[in-house]
Design an enzyme around this catalytic site. Structure first.
Site, PDB file in Angstrom:
ATOM      1  N   SER A 154     -40.688  62.732  77.635  1.00 37.40           N
ATOM      2  CA  SER A 154     -40.380  61.545  78.439  1.00 37.40           C
ATOM      3  C   SER A 154     -41.219  60.397  77.918  1.00 37.40           C
ATOM      4  O   SER A 154     -42.214  60.604  77.216  1.00 37.40           O
ATOM      5  CB  SER A 154     -40.739  61.827  79.904  1.00 37.40           C
ATOM      6  OG  SER A 154     -40.744  60.648  80.665  1.00 37.40           O
ATOM      7  N   TYR A 167     -46.111  65.304  86.628  1.00 37.40           N
ATOM      8  CA  TYR A 167     -45.029  65.087  85.657  1.00 37.40           C
ATOM      9  C   TYR A 167     -45.596  64.519  84.349  1.00 37.40           C
ATOM     10  O   TYR A 167     -45.280  64.998  83.259  1.00 37.40           O
ATOM     11  CB  TYR A 167     -43.990  64.136  86.254  1.00 37.40           C
ATOM     12  CG  TYR A 167     -42.785  63.886  85.388  1.00 37.40           C
ATOM     13  CD1 TYR A 167     -41.723  64.786  85.363  1.00 37.40           C
ATOM     14  CD2 TYR A 167     -42.687  62.735  84.600  1.00 37.40           C
ATOM     15  CE1 TYR A 167     -40.596  64.544  84.576  1.00 37.40           C
ATOM     16  CE2 TYR A 167     -41.574  62.482  83.822  1.00 37.40           C
ATOM     17  CZ  TYR A 167     -40.526  63.388  83.810  1.00 37.40           C
ATOM     18  OH  TYR A 167     -39.423  63.142  83.032  1.00 37.40           O
TER      19      TYR A 167
HETATM   20  N1  NAD Z   1     -33.642  60.838  84.099  1.00 39.46           N
HETATM   21  C1  NAD Z   1     -34.691  60.221  83.576  1.00 39.46           C
HETATM   22  O1  NAD Z   1     -34.959  59.069  83.898  1.00 39.46           O
HETATM   23  C2  NAD Z   1     -35.555  60.917  82.553  1.00 39.46           C
HETATM   24  C3  NAD Z   1     -36.450  60.159  81.796  1.00 39.46           C
HETATM   25  C4  NAD Z   1     -37.248  60.796  80.850  1.00 39.46           C
HETATM   26  C5  NAD Z   1     -37.171  62.152  80.680  1.00 39.46           C
HETATM   27  N2  NAD Z   1     -36.312  62.883  81.444  1.00 39.46           N
HETATM   28  C6  NAD Z   1     -36.258  64.319  81.201  1.00 39.46           C
HETATM   29  O2  NAD Z   1     -34.995  64.636  80.688  1.00 39.46           O
HETATM   30  C7  NAD Z   1     -34.646  65.965  81.062  1.00 39.46           C
HETATM   31  C8  NAD Z   1     -33.278  65.959  81.717  1.00 39.46           C
HETATM   32  O3  NAD Z   1     -33.322  65.110  82.833  1.00 39.46           O
HETATM   33  P1  NAD Z   1     -32.031  64.561  83.587  1.00 39.46           P
HETATM   34  O4  NAD Z   1     -32.293  63.145  83.910  1.00 39.46           O
HETATM   35  O5  NAD Z   1     -30.808  64.918  82.843  1.00 39.46           O
HETATM   36  O6  NAD Z   1     -32.191  65.387  84.970  1.00 39.46           O
HETATM   37  P2  NAD Z   1     -31.134  66.180  85.845  1.00 39.46           P
HETATM   38  O7  NAD Z   1     -31.860  66.575  87.101  1.00 39.46           O
HETATM   39  O8  NAD Z   1     -29.853  65.431  85.991  1.00 39.46           O
HETATM   40  O9  NAD Z   1     -30.835  67.457  84.955  1.00 39.46           O
HETATM   41  C9  NAD Z   1     -31.810  68.444  84.754  1.00 39.46           C
HETATM   42  C10 NAD Z   1     -31.118  69.795  84.775  1.00 39.46           C
HETATM   43  O10 NAD Z   1     -32.125  70.788  84.565  1.00 39.46           O
HETATM   44  C11 NAD Z   1     -31.874  71.844  85.463  1.00 39.46           C
HETATM   45  N3  NAD Z   1     -33.113  72.568  85.746  1.00 39.46           N
HETATM   46  C12 NAD Z   1     -34.188  72.121  86.421  1.00 39.46           C
HETATM   47  N4  NAD Z   1     -35.081  73.102  86.558  1.00 39.46           N
HETATM   48  C13 NAD Z   1     -34.561  74.200  85.963  1.00 39.46           C
HETATM   49  C14 NAD Z   1     -35.017  75.519  85.778  1.00 39.46           C
HETATM   50  N5  NAD Z   1     -36.180  75.928  86.306  1.00 39.46           N
HETATM   51  N6  NAD Z   1     -34.245  76.366  85.075  1.00 39.46           N
HETATM   52  C15 NAD Z   1     -33.055  75.976  84.572  1.00 39.46           C
HETATM   53  N7  NAD Z   1     -32.554  74.736  84.740  1.00 39.46           N
HETATM   54  C16 NAD Z   1     -33.310  73.855  85.426  1.00 39.46           C
HETATM   55  C17 NAD Z   1     -31.331  71.169  86.719  1.00 39.46           C
HETATM   56  O11 NAD Z   1     -30.618  72.094  87.543  1.00 39.46           O
HETATM   57  C18 NAD Z   1     -30.460  70.080  86.132  1.00 39.46           C
HETATM   58  O12 NAD Z   1     -29.133  70.476  85.949  1.00 39.46           O
HETATM   59  C19 NAD Z   1     -35.779  66.452  81.969  1.00 39.46           C
HETATM   60  O13 NAD Z   1     -36.695  67.219  81.215  1.00 39.46           O
HETATM   61  C20 NAD Z   1     -36.419  65.171  82.439  1.00 39.46           C
HETATM   62  O14 NAD Z   1     -37.777  65.342  82.794  1.00 39.46           O
HETATM   63  C21 NAD Z   1     -35.493  62.291  82.365  1.00 39.46           C
END
Ligand code: NAD
Length: 199
Positions: A154, A167
């Protein structure tokens, strides 16, 4: 010929969001998709959790790109479970080339709202879950003679971000993890990178 013809990709957190987007894009480029998602209640997060219907929709979208999808409900915290799905995918498609360790959670809290439980849940999923993912998949990339591992960190993994000590800690840890794996897996022609999306 598409860029990823004859390649197989494993993606965590594939039910929605970035994980789904990676699955659809890699499928469009020619890859077969193996993936997992908890697809159920996430601990402590203030947003809706992904569902089995979301996982099904990813499968439908991947198949609409002309690729095959082997998707399963599985928790990245469960190393044996992750290994089992990876092995099923490898048996079905013949190998593994690409790994996207994307699953993660975010629980916005001020420093004094973070609890032992929310700290542990964040580290268990965001850090140990990624270690599990690489540990379960790297042997298959070695067998294949090389590949690419992408770890989703991130912006909070390279810069400070307030109101999420757990986080930010977890996403900084992934930078070290990516570097450490790269140092050992490079000899097998495996690239390991962390990526750092903004919100
Ligand atoms: N959305 C943002 O603004 C953002 C910014 C920077 C980084 N990220 C990172 O990007 C990645 C994806 O985020 P996103 O925005 O698509 O989030 P999201 O919540 O839409 O998708 C994340 C997915 O991971 C799955 N998940 C969570 N914990 C799990 C587990 N223990 N086992 C299996 N699956 C699991 C969830 O069910 C979900 O479908 C994450 O690592 C998040 O930290 C997100």
């Amino acid at each position: 010929m598409a860029r990823l013809d004859n390649k197989i990709a494993f993606i965590t957190g594939v039910a929605r969001g970035q994980g789904r987007a990676h699955a659809v894009r890699l499928a469009r480029e020619g890859a077969q998709i193996v993936g997992i998602d908890l697809a159920g209640p996430l601990p402590g997060v203030p947003y809706d959790s992904a569902t089995l219907e979301d996982l099904e929709e990813t499968k439908r979208l991947v198949e609409a790109e002309g690729a095959k999808a082997h998707l399963a409900q599985c928790d990245v915290r469960d190393l044996d479970g992750v290994k089992a799905v990876v092995e099923e995918g490898v048996a079905r498609f013949g190998g593994l080339d690409v790994v996207v360790a994307n699953a993660g959670i975010c629980i916005p809290q001020t420093w004094d709202e973070v609890t032992p439980t929310s700290f542990r849940d964040t580290l268990d999923i965001n850090v140990t879950g990624v270690w599990n993912t690489v540990t379960a998949t790297a042997p298959h990339l070695i067998t294949r003679g090389g590949g690419s591992i992408v770890i989703t960190s991130s912006l909070a993994g390279v810069k400070l971000q307030p109101f999420m000590v757990h986080y930010t800690t977890s996403k900084h840890a992934l930078v070290g993890m990516a570097r450490a794996f790269a140092a050992e897996l490079g000899q097998h022609d495996i690239r390991v990178n962390s990526i750092h999306p903004a919100p």
